[in-house]
Design a protein around this motif. Structure first.
Motif, PDB file in Angstrom:
ATOM      1  N   LYS A 205      15.573  19.048  -7.672  1.00 16.99           N
ATOM      2  CA  LYS A 205      14.158  19.425  -7.698  1.00 16.99           C
ATOM      3  C   LYS A 205      13.973  20.866  -8.188  1.00 16.99           C
ATOM      4  CE  LYS A 205      12.388  18.977  -3.643  1.00 16.99           C
ATOM      5  NZ  LYS A 205      11.849  18.506  -2.364  1.00 16.99           N
ATOM      6  N   GLU A 206      14.881  21.743  -7.801  1.00 12.32           N
ATOM      7  CA  GLU A 206      14.809  23.146  -8.217  1.00 12.32           C
ATOM      8  C   GLU A 206      15.275  23.316  -9.671  1.00 12.32           C
ATOM      9  OE1 GLU A 206      13.582  25.421  -6.308  1.00 12.32           O
ATOM     10  OE2 GLU A 206      13.915  24.837  -4.223  1.00 12.32           O
ATOM     11  N   ILE A 207      16.338  22.619 -10.029  1.00 10.41           N
ATOM     12  CA  ILE A 207      16.915  22.812 -11.373  1.00 10.41           C
ATOM     13  C   ILE A 207      15.949  22.358 -12.464  1.00 10.41           C
ATOM     14  CG2 ILE A 207      18.743  21.986 -12.936  1.00 10.41           C
ATOM     15  CD1 ILE A 207      20.686  22.233 -10.609  1.00 10.41           C
ATOM     16  N   VAL A 208      15.233  21.270 -12.226  1.00  9.76           N
ATOM     17  CA  VAL A 208      14.333  20.790 -13.290  1.00  9.76           C
ATOM     18  C   VAL A 208      13.171  21.750 -13.546  1.00  9.76           C
ATOM     19  CG1 VAL A 208      14.935  18.351 -13.058  1.00  9.76           C
ATOM     20  CG2 VAL A 208      13.032  19.282 -11.722  1.00  9.76           C
ATOM     21  N   LEU A 209      12.969  22.705 -12.664  1.00 12.30           N
ATOM     22  CA  LEU A 209      11.914  23.697 -12.891  1.00 12.30           C
ATOM     23  C   LEU A 209      12.371  24.824 -13.820  1.00 12.30           C
ATOM     24  CD1 LEU A 209      10.537  24.024  -9.237  1.00 12.30           C
ATOM     25  CD2 LEU A 209       9.583  22.686 -11.138  1.00 12.30           C
ATOM     26  N   LEU A 210      13.664  24.881 -14.119  1.00  6.60           N
ATOM     27  CA  LEU A 210      14.201  25.994 -14.925  1.00  6.60           C
ATOM     28  C   LEU A 210      14.130  25.623 -16.411  1.00  6.60           C
ATOM     29  CD1 LEU A 210      17.272  26.740 -12.610  1.00  6.60           C
ATOM     30  CD2 LEU A 210      15.080  27.960 -12.698  1.00  6.60           C
ATOM     31  N   PRO A 211      13.320  26.331 -17.193  1.00  2.00           N
ATOM     32  CA  PRO A 211      13.016  25.897 -18.558  1.00  2.00           C
ATOM     33  C   PRO A 211      14.171  26.010 -19.551  1.00  2.00           C
ATOM     34  CG  PRO A 211      12.013  28.030 -18.119  1.00  2.00           C
ATOM     35  CD  PRO A 211      12.571  27.543 -16.816  1.00  2.00           C
TER      36      PRO A 211
END
Ligand SMILES: *Cc1c(COP(=O)(O)O)cnc(C)c1O
Length: 235
Positions: free
Chosen positions: A147-153
């Protein structure tokens, strides 16, 4: 035919045979040639035999080979344990990192990925055999980290990687691989960029393919036994 060329052909045949046995298309399975401890010349030989994707475990050794080969047709995967102080070299030189196991390292890779390069492809490493000594997160921690990693562009979450504990028995190899494959299938339904299950080495690739691996990491069966005589502890 050189021995690397010959070995590559045999490994490709093993992949095809394993895929055929479970009704899969061998084209779904990427062969990653793990060249750690092997000289750039061995990589060049494999590349000349048509091998495109290479895996390295030691950051500086990998960067040296990437620079020595200077071949943009090759795709480089970092598959070793990653320390924070080496993350910039990975972000700047590799296309993939298979060993993301905490948000802190993902955030650094995201921040350090050069703007001129496409986003870094990352896999979350899972400790599927529950050994306290091995790296990787527990399966229960997967949703939170994904969930956190997919927020990193500057990162693209592509899937999961694991190094199961060595197991001689095929049925037991398969059971462990299937546990990871189930988590991969669930992750895939949550995130459309997820398409890669990095699972299977020289001794368990048949079980990994039967479970659904899309990328096998093969060293010994291509390049022969590794020589750890040289200093490789400088991660
Ligand atoms: C060394 C290594 C491999 C290759 O293992 P072989 O048994 O030589 O095929 C695959 N994955 C990782 C993470 C490795 O460190």
């Amino acid at each position: 035919m050189t021995s690397i060329q010959h070995n590559l052909q045999q490994v490709r045949e093993r992949i095809s045979a394993a895929a055929a046995r479970c009704g899969r298309d061998p084209a779904e399975i990427t062969l990653l040639a793990v060249s750690k401890t092997k000289p750039a010349g061995a990589v060049a030989e494999a590349a000349a035999a048509g091998q495109r994707c290479f895996g390295e475990n030691y950051v500086q050794e990998g960067v040296d080979k990437i620079q020595a080969l200077g071949n943009s047709a090759l795709e480089w995967h970092f598959i070793g344990p990653l320390q924070s102080n080496k993350s910039r070299l990975v972000a700047g030189n590799f296309s993939w990192c298979h060993t993301v196991d905490r948000l802190k390292i993902a955030a650094r890779l995201n921040e350090q990925r050069p703007a001129a390069l496409p986003p870094l492809n990352v896999l979350i490493q899972v400790n599927i055999s529950d050994e306290t000594s091995k790296s990787g997160i527990m399966l229960e921690e997967l949703n939170e980290l994904a969930k956190e990693i997919v927020l990193l562009p500057r990162l693209t979450l592509r899937g999961l990687m694991s190094i199961p504990a060595p197991e001689a028995d095929y049925a037991r190899q398969l059971a462990v691989c299937q546990r990871l494959a189930a988590a991969f299938d669930a992750l895939k339904t949550d995130y459309p960029t997820v398409d890669t299950l990095s699972l299977g080495m020289s001794d368990d690739m048949e079980a990994a393919i039967a479970a659904g691996s899309t990328l096998v990491r093969i060293g010994t069966a291509i390049f022969g036994a590794r020589d750890y005589g040289a200093a490789h502890n400088n991660n």
